[in-house]
Design a protein around this motif. Structure first.
Motif, PDB file in Angstrom:
ATOM      1  N   GLU A   1       0.832  -1.205   0.000  1.00 35.22           N
ATOM      2  CA  GLU A   1       0.000   0.000   0.000  1.00 35.22           C
ATOM      3  C   GLU A   1       0.868   1.256   0.000  1.00 35.22           C
ATOM      4  N   ILE A   2       1.886   1.264   0.852  1.00 38.96           N
ATOM      5  CA  ILE A   2       2.774   2.431   0.937  1.00 38.96           C
ATOM      6  C   ILE A   2       3.551   2.605  -0.363  1.00 38.96           C
ATOM      7  N   GLU A   3       4.012   1.501  -0.939  1.00 38.09           N
ATOM      8  CA  GLU A   3       4.756   1.583  -2.200  1.00 38.09           C
ATOM      9  C   GLU A   3       3.895   2.181  -3.308  1.00 38.09           C
ATOM     10  N   SER A   4       2.644   1.713  -3.396  1.00 35.31           N
ATOM     11  CA  SER A   4       1.741   2.221  -4.424  1.00 35.31           C
ATOM     12  C   SER A   4       1.428   3.703  -4.200  1.00 35.31           C
ATOM     13  N   LEU A   5       1.146   4.045  -2.952  1.00 36.96           N
ATOM     14  CA  LEU A   5       0.829   5.440  -2.635  1.00 36.96           C
ATOM     15  C   LEU A   5       2.030   6.358  -2.873  1.00 36.96           C
TER      16      LEU A   5
ATOM     17  N   GLN B   1       4.383  11.009  -8.604  1.00 36.17           N
ATOM     18  CA  GLN B   1       3.820  11.475  -9.867  1.00 36.17           C
ATOM     19  C   GLN B   1       3.064  12.786  -9.686  1.00 36.17           C
ATOM     20  N   LEU B   2       2.277  12.861  -8.623  1.00 33.28           N
ATOM     21  CA  LEU B   2       1.512  14.079  -8.363  1.00 33.28           C
ATOM     22  C   LEU B   2       2.435  15.245  -8.028  1.00 33.28           C
ATOM     23  N   ARG B   3       3.499  14.959  -7.269  1.00 35.94           N
ATOM     24  CA  ARG B   3       4.455  16.022  -6.944  1.00 35.94           C
ATOM     25  C   ARG B   3       5.112  16.561  -8.214  1.00 35.94           C
TER      26      ARG B   3
ATOM     27  N   VAL C   1      -2.003  16.000  -3.574  1.00 38.11           N
ATOM     28  CA  VAL C   1      -0.727  15.627  -2.936  1.00 38.11           C
ATOM     29  C   VAL C   1      -0.915  15.496  -1.428  1.00 38.11           C
ATOM     30  N   SER C   2      -1.631  16.440  -0.845  1.00 34.95           N
ATOM     31  CA  SER C   2      -1.886  16.418   0.599  1.00 34.95           C
ATOM     32  C   SER C   2      -2.710  15.196   0.990  1.00 34.95           C
ATOM     33  N   SER C   3      -3.702  14.868   0.168  1.00 33.31           N
ATOM     34  CA  SER C   3      -4.554  13.717   0.451  1.00 33.31           C
ATOM     35  C   SER C   3      -3.765  12.415   0.406  1.00 33.31           C
ATOM     36  N   VAL C   4      -2.931  12.271  -0.621  1.00 33.82           N
ATOM     37  CA  VAL C   4      -2.126  11.047  -0.742  1.00 33.82           C
ATOM     38  C   VAL C   4      -1.119  10.962   0.396  1.00 33.82           C
ATOM     39  N   GLN C   5      -0.536  12.100   0.768  1.00 29.81           N
ATOM     40  CA  GLN C   5       0.412  12.105   1.877  1.00 29.81           C
ATOM     41  C   GLN C   5      -0.258  11.661   3.174  1.00 29.81           C
ATOM     42  N   SER C   6      -1.503  12.093   3.374  1.00 26.11           N
ATOM     43  CA  SER C   6      -2.251  11.672   4.564  1.00 26.11           C
ATOM     44  C   SER C   6      -2.461  10.162   4.564  1.00 26.11           C
TER      45      SER C   6
ATOM     46  N   ALA D   1      -1.046   4.744   6.494  1.00 22.83           N
ATOM     47  CA  ALA D   1      -0.547   3.397   6.215  1.00 22.83           C
ATOM     48  C   ALA D   1       0.768   3.142   6.946  1.00 22.83           C
ATOM     49  N   THR D   2       1.614   4.168   7.014  1.00 21.90           N
ATOM     50  CA  THR D   2       2.894   4.033   7.708  1.00 21.90           C
ATOM     51  C   THR D   2       2.681   3.798   9.200  1.00 21.90           C
ATOM     52  N   ALA D   3       1.727   4.497   9.766  1.00 23.27           N
ATOM     53  CA  ALA D   3       1.425   4.312  11.196  1.00 23.27           C
ATOM     54  C   ALA D   3       0.911   2.902  11.457  1.00 23.27           C
ATOM     55  N   ARG D   4       0.028   2.425  10.557  1.00 23.53           N
ATOM     56  CA  ARG D   4      -0.488   1.058  10.709  1.00 23.53           C
ATOM     57  C   ARG D   4       0.615   0.026  10.542  1.00 23.53           C
ATOM     58  N   ARG D   5       1.488   0.260   9.555  1.00 21.59           N
ATOM     59  CA  ARG D   5       2.609  -0.662   9.344  1.00 21.59           C
ATOM     60  C   ARG D   5       3.529  -0.695  10.562  1.00 21.59           C
ATOM     61  N   ASP D   6       3.873   0.478  11.074  1.00 27.31           N
ATOM     62  CA  ASP D   6       4.787   0.545  12.216  1.00 27.31           C
ATOM     63  C   ASP D   6       4.191  -0.132  13.449  1.00 27.31           C
ATOM     64  N   ALA D   7       2.883   0.027  13.631  1.00 29.82           N
ATOM     65  CA  ALA D   7       2.226  -0.622  14.776  1.00 29.82           C
ATOM     66  C   ALA D   7       2.259  -2.140  14.615  1.00 29.82           C
ATOM     67  N   ALA D   8       2.018  -2.610  13.383  1.00 30.02           N
ATOM     68  CA  ALA D   8       2.043  -4.054  13.123  1.00 30.02           C
ATOM     69  C   ALA D   8       3.453  -4.597  13.301  1.00 30.02           C
ATOM     70  N   LEU D   9       4.458  -3.853  12.813  1.00 31.63           N
ATOM     71  CA  LEU D   9       5.845  -4.293  12.965  1.00 31.63           C
ATOM     72  C   LEU D   9       6.257  -4.340  14.433  1.00 31.63           C
ATOM     73  N   GLU D  10       5.799  -3.364  15.177  1.00 31.13           N
ATOM     74  CA  GLU D  10       6.123  -3.348  16.610  1.00 31.13           C
ATOM     75  C   GLU D  10       5.549  -4.574  17.310  1.00 31.13           C
ATOM     76  N   GLU D  11       4.319  -4.927  16.941  1.00 37.32           N
ATOM     77  CA  GLU D  11       3.690  -6.110  17.535  1.00 37.32           C
ATOM     78  C   GLU D  11       4.437  -7.382  17.140  1.00 37.32           C
ATOM     79  N   ILE D  12       4.779  -7.475  15.854  1.00 40.67           N
ATOM     80  CA  ILE D  12       5.506  -8.655  15.378  1.00 40.67           C
ATOM     81  C   ILE D  12       6.871  -8.756  16.045  1.00 40.67           C
ATOM     82  N   ASP D  13       7.579  -7.636  16.088  1.00 36.66           N
ATOM     83  CA  ASP D  13       8.918  -7.637  16.689  1.00 36.66           C
ATOM     84  C   ASP D  13       8.863  -8.008  18.169  1.00 36.66           C
ATOM     85  N   GLY D  14       7.800  -7.596  18.828  1.00 37.31           N
ATOM     86  CA  GLY D  14       7.634  -7.972  20.229  1.00 37.31           C
ATOM     87  C   GLY D  14       7.480  -9.475  20.378  1.00 37.31           C
TER      88      GLY D  14
END
Length: 247
Positions: free
Chosen positions: A36-40, A46-48, A139-144, A149-162
């Motif tokens: 998801e992050i890669e696609s976004l 492109q938008l930038r 651009v602002s919408s995609v950045q949001s 997605a980054t916050a969700r990924r980081d939370a999932a990684l934190e859980e997995i790493d734990g």
């Protein structure tokens, strides 16, 4: 190689934990947020690029408008001076008066043409400014979305790493009770055999390769001393005997 039956059974516990670590590593790599992050991010790039191009066009058009307005002012000022000369009565020669009137008329036409250019440029700059606003919002919408997605990924990684840390610690504790030579053989086989170095013998079937032992091989396992480390003749993994082996 010989090892106490209890040590061999603990090897299955280590194997279960290693499988869990493999699963967690796969889960870590396969989080949907990665794609998801890669696609976004591609969309954002492109938008930038489009926004930068639109902003450049806006800047160029603004300079074009300034230049056109300056040209209009220059013509207007010249026409005003000529009109002032005409009105002052300072020019008395009929020929000079005719030339002055002709120049005033020419300047009036030139001013009209330039004012048309100014209007056309103003229309273009309004269009490009709208484009800049639209792209800025996108651009602002995609950045949001990237931030979410980054916050969700980081939370999932934190859980997995734990969980990885917990499982790794548990493995260290159990592995520390297993003879070094047995653990070394297990690790070597695990690397060679796709992550499975030891498997349970369940009702004549190796749970590593899921192959049923032949009668001869099964009888050899049955006849082996309890502390003998036996290997599956099919996959060569360590074959651990338990109460469910059917011996």
């Amino acid at each position: 190689m010989n090892a106490a039956p209890a040590d061999q059974i603990r090897l299955l516990d280590v194997q279960d934990l290693d499988v869990r670590l493999q699963q967690l590593a796969h889960k870590r790599r396969s989080l949907p947020e990665h794609a998801e992050i890669e696609s976004l991010t591609k969309d954002h790039t492109q938008l930038r690029d489009l926004l930068v191009a639109a902003q450049t066009e806006e800047s160029d058009t603004a300079r074009e408008q300034t230049k056109a307005e300056q040209d209009v002012d220059q013509v207007r000022q010249r026409a005003a001076r000529d009109q002032q000369r005409l009105d002052s009565g300072a020019v008395t020669s009929p020929k000079d008066l005719e030339n002055l009137q002709r120049e005033i008329a020419s300047l009036a036409k030139r001013q009209g043409d330039l004012e048309d250019i100014v209007l056309e440029v103003m229309e273009r700059i309004e269009s490009v400014q709208e484009r800049v606003r639209e792209l800025t919002d996108r651009v602002s919408s995609v950045q949001s979305k990237i931030d979410d997605a980054t916050a969700r990924r980081d939370a999932a990684l934190e859980e997995i790493d734990g969980e990885v840390a917990t499982v790794t610690k548990e493995r260290e504790v159990i592995a520390g009770t297993i003879p070094v030579d047995l653990l070394k053989l297990y690790d070597k086989l695990r690397e060679q055999q796709g992550g499975i170095g030891a498997a349970k013998l369940y009702q004549r079937t190796c749970q590593g390769c899921r192959q049923e032992l032949s009668i001869t091989d099964f009888n050899d396992v049955r006849a082996a001393a309890p502390d003998t480390v036996v290997r599956c003749e099919n996959c060569r993994r360590i074959l651990v005997r338990t109460a469910e082996s059917g011996l």
